[in-house]
Design an enzyme around this catalytic site. Structure first.
Site, PDB file in Angstrom:
ATOM      1  N   GLU A 157       0.804  -1.215   0.000  1.00  0.00           N
ATOM      2  CA  GLU A 157       0.000   0.000   0.000  1.00  0.00           C
ATOM      3  C   GLU A 157       0.841   1.271   0.000  1.00  0.00           C
ATOM      4  OE1 GLU A 157      -0.513  -2.665   1.869  1.00  0.00           O
ATOM      5  OE2 GLU A 157      -2.433  -3.395   1.114  1.00  0.00           O
ATOM      6  N   HIS A 178     -11.039  -5.355   8.312  1.00  0.00           N
ATOM      7  CA  HIS A 178     -11.886  -5.113   7.155  1.00  0.00           C
ATOM      8  C   HIS A 178     -13.110  -4.297   7.551  1.00  0.00           C
ATOM      9  CE1 HIS A 178      -9.449  -8.512   5.829  1.00  0.00           C
ATOM     10  NE2 HIS A 178      -9.909  -8.412   4.609  1.00  0.00           N
TER      11      HIS A 178
HETATM   12  C1  LIG Z   1      -1.647  -5.224   4.228  1.00  0.00           C
HETATM   13  C2  LIG Z   1      -2.717  -5.947   3.497  1.00  0.00           C
HETATM   14  N1  LIG Z   1      -3.058  -5.536   2.258  1.00  0.00           N
HETATM   15  C3  LIG Z   1      -4.047  -6.163   1.581  1.00  0.00           C
HETATM   16  C4  LIG Z   1      -4.707  -7.235   2.125  1.00  0.00           C
HETATM   17  C5  LIG Z   1      -5.831  -7.936   1.338  1.00  0.00           C
HETATM   18  N2  LIG Z   1      -5.358  -9.290   0.955  1.00  0.00           N
HETATM   19  C6  LIG Z   1      -5.607 -10.362   1.723  1.00  0.00           C
HETATM   20  S1  LIG Z   1      -4.826 -11.737   1.177  1.00  0.00           S
HETATM   21  C7  LIG Z   1      -4.162 -10.921  -0.140  1.00  0.00           C
HETATM   22  C8  LIG Z   1      -3.259 -11.673  -1.076  1.00  0.00           C
HETATM   23  C9  LIG Z   1      -2.076 -12.285  -0.357  1.00  0.00           C
HETATM   24  O1  LIG Z   1      -1.266 -13.016  -1.231  1.00  0.00           O
HETATM   25  P1  LIG Z   1      -0.082 -13.917  -0.711  1.00  0.00           P
HETATM   26  O2  LIG Z   1       0.771 -13.147   0.232  1.00  0.00           O
HETATM   27  O3  LIG Z   1       0.581 -14.508  -1.884  1.00  0.00           O
HETATM   28  O4  LIG Z   1      -0.772 -15.062   0.163  1.00  0.00           O
HETATM   29  P2  LIG Z   1      -1.852 -16.132  -0.313  1.00  0.00           P
HETATM   30  O5  LIG Z   1      -3.189 -15.478  -0.222  1.00  0.00           O
HETATM   31  O6  LIG Z   1      -1.490 -16.570  -1.682  1.00  0.00           O
HETATM   32  O7  LIG Z   1      -1.754 -17.227   0.688  1.00  0.00           O
HETATM   33  C10 LIG Z   1      -4.575  -9.585  -0.143  1.00  0.00           C
HETATM   34  C11 LIG Z   1      -4.209  -8.594  -1.161  1.00  0.00           C
HETATM   35  C12 LIG Z   1      -4.338  -7.617   3.421  1.00  0.00           C
HETATM   36  N3  LIG Z   1      -4.950  -8.635   4.053  1.00  0.00           N
HETATM   37  N4  LIG Z   1      -3.346  -6.978   4.066  1.00  0.00           N
END
Ligand SMILES: Cc1ncc(C[n+]2csc(CCOP(=O)(O)OP(=O)(O)O)c2C)c(N)n1
Ligand SMILES: Cc1ncc(C[n+]2csc(CCOP(=O)(O)OP(=O)(O)O)c2C)c(N)n1
Ligand SMILES: [Mg+2]
Ligand SMILES: [Mg+2]
Lengths: 340, 356, 340, 356
Positions: free
Chosen positions: A72, A141
């Site tokens: 972000e 959220h």
């Molecule tokens: C700081 C933050 N930004 C955005 C989100 C929204 N979000 C939740 S999971 C995710 C994707 C995460 O991807 P990854 O780190 O590859 O883990 P995976 O979901 O593949 O296990 C996002 C963008 C969040 N939870 N926290």
């Protein structure tokens, strides 16, 4: 494509959800302003986790609407640089609680670049933040950051309460030469309402609006709390109590005149918000009203707010967010107040 | 998606005491049982969401080998796990009570109802990258405490390919390398961060490859091969335990399911993509290994899978029985020592909401 | 070493600057609590850019007092992990404006870990933040983050106004099992004052204190503004106006009873702070007082604060920070107020 | 401190059009003049602080070659510089009005009074690492605008060894590499971040070495050799300009002075350390080169140095003449379009402070 758009624009009244209204506004902004860009996490192919940017990458291409890496601060910092290069960024952070990693760029950079550069580097950045609670989602959220944002010199902050406002306030925000935080009440994304696409007198988009008139007390709210206050007013009316509902809309700058006008008439005020109580924006509203209506107020301004606790898990959401009962208790307190 | 390379640097890591001979037959069968249990529970949790028992869930389908392998490599008596929101399989392997774990998905308590201190499994974490620095701090604490006979306690931080983009993860890696903290950065590179593929996320293509820039050890491992993950993680843990500093373990795996039960992967990838990129299923692969080595037969698998179903049913019953926490807990856990303001708010809440 | 310390502790009264008082308190904390750790940027060999940690690394070693890489989120995140491992971290961020990069760890992690873990992972972290303006420093070295911090559930916030308070409040904060933001008014670091080292009744360290008694109006302030308000009271006294000065000290939780007691006596209140006006902590104070003293207030609560502008460069600092004139105008407004 | 290695990967970068033959005699003499001017001005600014003319200053003594070399490598008509608080030498080289630049050190305006748009030099930046992402965004904007005949405009981000620890710098590098943005991360590794030496700051020892982990080009260069810096930066710029993506240039130099005029380096390093670690002075080195190549003689140096003193005196006069900005500007520049609340505050300020 643009002919169809023209036709659609001429259609005066539409039934749209807030999510659809924002999506439509974004499409028109991209259409009208070729320096406008949309970017953030999952806003491209996916169309956003709330589908707010649905179809925009397909329509405008991956140069205008693009996914960023998951960071972000990176999103905001890049937006600032793009604004320095003459673009009009409309970034998204996916949820309120994930705006925190961007706070440093927002406060020390976005909000100050115009000032620091003595007006040479304006920041026409509209930051969309799906905000507030009420959707039984995981942690972070459901948060309310308006008090944090409103305190920051150099930011403007606005939150629509219905599809009509969402459409017009977003277009207004995106046309402004200053940074605007656009807080979308995600709990209201799917509620439909009438949207009049006709360009209004833009001055009607400044300040607050009276969502319902009444004479016994003013309920002051924004975002998803406006519809809840309207419900409360409905209920109170059955008991002959006429509540005015003031939809603040602009959380910075606050419409001090609008507030004073309403409360000096009703002589009682209750401010309602989801965020924690202490140093919430309700404190600012209460302080303003207590000052401007000092002579006319018949009771202390009530604040019915979230508690000073972390936003709880779904099962306790209804205990945390001001519910109808708690707002009615607040109304009762201002109506029954007698000087000691 | 191009085939996902495995740049193993295992040779540079010490071998763990346990892996000289590799896992014995019992351990191999146990690993299968865990994989099967976790697979079943994950599938069921998705079903629970469809049934309305829980409002949402983040499936780990396809990541069983990575999670069980990692979880089995750490020591429950002295290490500490820092999960994200998708480490159900690690939690299971680590012995966390699964009803208490699932409580977070039932929207009962954000961090989960399990006791983080007793289980040595940090609270469920919704902030992407949010807990990686905690693992570094905790691990540095072990250094400050000084090694016991068996070496240092090790922090195991979980993160995804998406999380690797967060500034906090960089700060964590740099702090860890400077402090020589006994911490493992266990990356499940599952190809996706919601709708964004790793190629658009991880410049350079590998999180493990970043380690060199910090002078840190790293290994990239086939994350769908439970034995490979187990061995790589054990070696990494041995390295950290010996006081030699942090290690990045990047397990190359695949998120076979949606990001969460409210996601629709059809919007960003085809079923064909999933087939090709997902590769062979980690469970079938391990079955084949066990069969080939003569460690287990079909009867064993059938029994293990039936057991898994049985266990998942028990957990379901527990989840059904979970009731909401009293609203008063909103106030009880804010501080160790509450404040007058908060006390007054709690009283007002009781009066207005519980009418007490 | 510790014998010398014992002797020193027995000395009842010392003349110390606030910087010395904090340094002494930190030394005693490290001495008494072997789980206490100090870390941050330049706090080790250098002893901090304000020399607040001077000599501590030499005394306690580089395991107890250490420099970190230059990353505030890293400092806070590491502190959280150390607290999970049973330590009592006392991290420093070098200046107020550099706490912003740590805001995500502070809000989403430090302030919530106790809650999230249902009380199993307490966060006895005392975050020292040299705060507020008045030293003609570069950008971001003069900011007031109390409103941001006070809004965050799970944090406690305190700011001393003199050496005596600094010594005792820091020791109190470091003994608390919850996260405390300790805001040091850097403009007051070098002002000396009497410090009584004797352990006070710790309840005297809770809540606000009356720094000067008066009957015509209450000036409410914290940090460096307390001494300025005392100056104002001195001047006003020459005109026969007796101003009470309430030193709030704890910015979260706010001493509501103390505020109400003073203002219900004086019937007039002016709250003074350096941070921007809108949604500043003055709004919370004004809202609280307007409510609790509704019947007794004879004039609206005045707020004399920083403006809604970025903290300016040294040359304009005195225009921005409430100065004696502006505070006196505020006093005049509450005293001359007549109901319309 | 161990001798600071230079792992140059210059070969992988295209040669810039200008450097085929290397700088000509005029350019070499100009470079010396700039070095001398910057050295003099920097020394004088420290004196101004002692004299009470300015409240503080962050000297760049020892970093002249790095700053002049970098500043001379970019094109004032289409590139854009994103400085920190110590880039006086770059500002000078880039043609920024030095009185307007120095205004920030006189506490007149945080960002400096110079026009950032006209000079293509972003405002003075006090947040460590704060502007690095801006350079990436600005550079990506050049990609979106499309290349002109001569290629893309290039963003030049300045950062220190200390800044490299910030999460934002990682996010910037990852974004830049993913977006293939035409941006140069110009790191002045000057051995120190206030009192913290690079060894305790940069795990792995080199910021340039991190680039590989992002699949990004990088070069480490002797930052005290102005010609080496000029060439490395020109090549990096040519690479970015051609649309080949970002480059890290790490100039190994030394902060010979205190961190700022309020710092006391004696608390964390000895004069002997400074002598050994600082190596040969960049100006003497360049003099020797010019003498050896027969490009300049002592008379030239004497005249250039006298000129520099002359110019610094002029700038001093300008700084002396600088007056405070009117307080009303606090309000004027917050927004492009002010608000009623702010207007009311400005009115009240005028009444109470200017008694209007
Ligand atoms: C700081 C933050 N930004 C955005 C989100 C929204 N979000 C939740 S999971 C995710 C994707 C995460 O991807 P990854 O780190 O590859 O883990 P995976 O979901 O593949 O296990 C996002 C963008 C969040 N939870 N926290
Ligand atoms: C975000 C942030 N944290 C802390 C500071 C305080 N500070 C100013 S300069 C500095 C050291 C910077 O070191 P480096 O990046 O190596 O640059 P140098 O000073 O050597 O030019 C610090 C800690 C700051 N300005 N910004
Ligand atoms: Mg992933
Ligand atoms: Mg440096």
């Amino acid at each position: 494509m643009s002919e169809i758009l023209e036709l659609v624009r001429q259609t005066p009244l539409l039934q749209l959800s807030m999510q659809q209204a924002i999506n439509r506004a974004l499409g028109e902004i991209l259409e009208d302003d070729d320096r406008a860009l949309i970017f953030g996490e999952d806003v491209g192919v996916l169309g956003g986790v709330f589908r707010v940017t649905d179809g925009l990458q397909q329509r405008f291409g991956a140069n205008r609407v693009f996914d960023t890496p998951l960071a972000e601060s990176g999103i905001l910092g890049t937006a600032i640089g793009l604004a320095m290069a003459g673009f009009h960024p409309i970034p998204e952070v996916q949820f309120d609680g994930f705006a925190y990693p961007a706070v440093n760029q927002i406060i020390t950079q976005l909000a100050r670049m115009n000032y620091r550069s003595r007006g040479r580097l304006p920041m026409p950045v509209t930051l969309r933040v799906p905000s507030f609670g009420g959707i039984r989602a995981p942690e972070h959220h459901g948060e309310s950051l308006e008090s944090l944002f409103a305190h920051v010199p150099g930011l403007k902050v606005v939150s629509p309460s219905n599809p009509q406002q969402a459409y017009h306030l977003l277009k207004k925000a995106a046309s402004m030469p200053d940074p605007v935080i656009f807080m979308e009440p995600k709990a209201r994304y799917w509620n439909k309402g009438e949207v009049d696409l006709a360009v209004e007198d833009t001055s009607s988009l400044e300040g607050s609006v009276i969502a319902r008139s009444g004479k016994h007390a003013t309920l002051i709210a924004w975002g998803a709390m406006v519809s809840r206050c309207l419900q409360v007013a409905e209920l109170a009316a059955e008991d002959g109590i006429e509540l005015e509902v003031l939809d603040l809309r602009w959380l910075k700058p606050i419409d001090e005149a609008g507030l004073a006008a309403s409360v000096s008439r009703t002589r009682r005020a209750i401010v309602v918000h989801e965020g924690p109580h202490t140093a919430g924006l309700g404190a600012e509203v209460a302080a303003l009203v207590s000052q401007s209506c000092f002579d006319s107020l018949r009771a202390p301004v009530e604040r019915v707010t979230g508690f000073d606790v972390p936003y709880p898990s779904g099962d306790l959401e209804d205990e945390y967010i001001p519910n109808i009962d708690r707002i009615l208790f607040g109304v009762q307190r201002v109506l029954e107040y007698r000087r000691g | 998606m191009a085939p996902r390379a495995l740049a193993a640097t295992l040779d540079t890591l010490p071998s763990s005491s346990a892996d000289a001979a590799g896992p014995g037959h019992d351990e191999l069968r146990d690993l299968y049982r865990m994989l099967s249990n976790v697979r079943q529970l994950d599938r069921d949790a998705v079903a629970w969401q469809r049934q309305g028992l829980i409002p949402g869930y983040a499936p780990m389908l396809g990541q069983e080998a990575a999670q069980v392998g990692a979880g089995a490599a750490v020591d429950r008596s002295r290490d500490f796990v820092f999960p994200t929101y998708r480490e159900m399989g690690v939690a299971y392997t680590f012995g966390v009570n699964m009803v208490e774990y699932m409580s977070t998905h039932k929207a009962i308590w954000h961090g989960g109802l399990y006791d983080s201190v007793a289980t040595r499994f940090a609270p469920f974490q919704a902030v992407v990258g949010g807990s990686v620095l905690h693992a570094v701090g905790w691990a540095h604490g072990q250094t400050l405490n000084g090694a016991s006979a068996g070496g240092l306690g090790v922090g195991l931080a979980f993160l995804g390919d998406g999380a690797s983009s967060q500034g906090d993860v960089h700060e964590a890696m740099n702090f860890a390398a400077i402090l020589k903290a006994p911490v493992i950065f266990f990356v499940q590179n599952n190809g996706w961060a919601i709708s964004v593929p790793t190629e658009q996320q991880v410049a350079g293509g590998s999180v493990a490859a970043r380690a060199a820039g910090y002078g840190m050890a790293a290994v990239r491992v086939d994350g769908n091969d439970v034995l490979a993950v187990l061995e790589a993680t054990r070696r990494a843990v041995a390295h950290a335990r010996a006081g030699l500093g942090p290690v990045v373990v990047e397990a190359m795996t695949y998120r076979r399911g949606p990001h969460s039960t409210s996601d629709d992967p059809g919007r960003y990838r085809t079923l064909d993509d999933e087939k090709i990129d997902g590769g062979e299923d980690p469970l079938s692969r391990f079955r084949a290994v066990l069969l080939a080595r003569g460690v287990a037969d079909e009867a064993f698998f059938a029994e293990a899978d039936a057991q898994a179903q049985h266990q998942a049913n028990d957990i379901r019953a527990g989840v059904v029985a979970l009731t909401s926490r009293p609203g008063s807990e909103m106030f009880d856990f804010v501080f160790q020592e509450s404040t007058p303001t908060l006390g007054a708010q709690a009283r007002q809440w009781r009066e207005e909401s519980e009418h007490v």
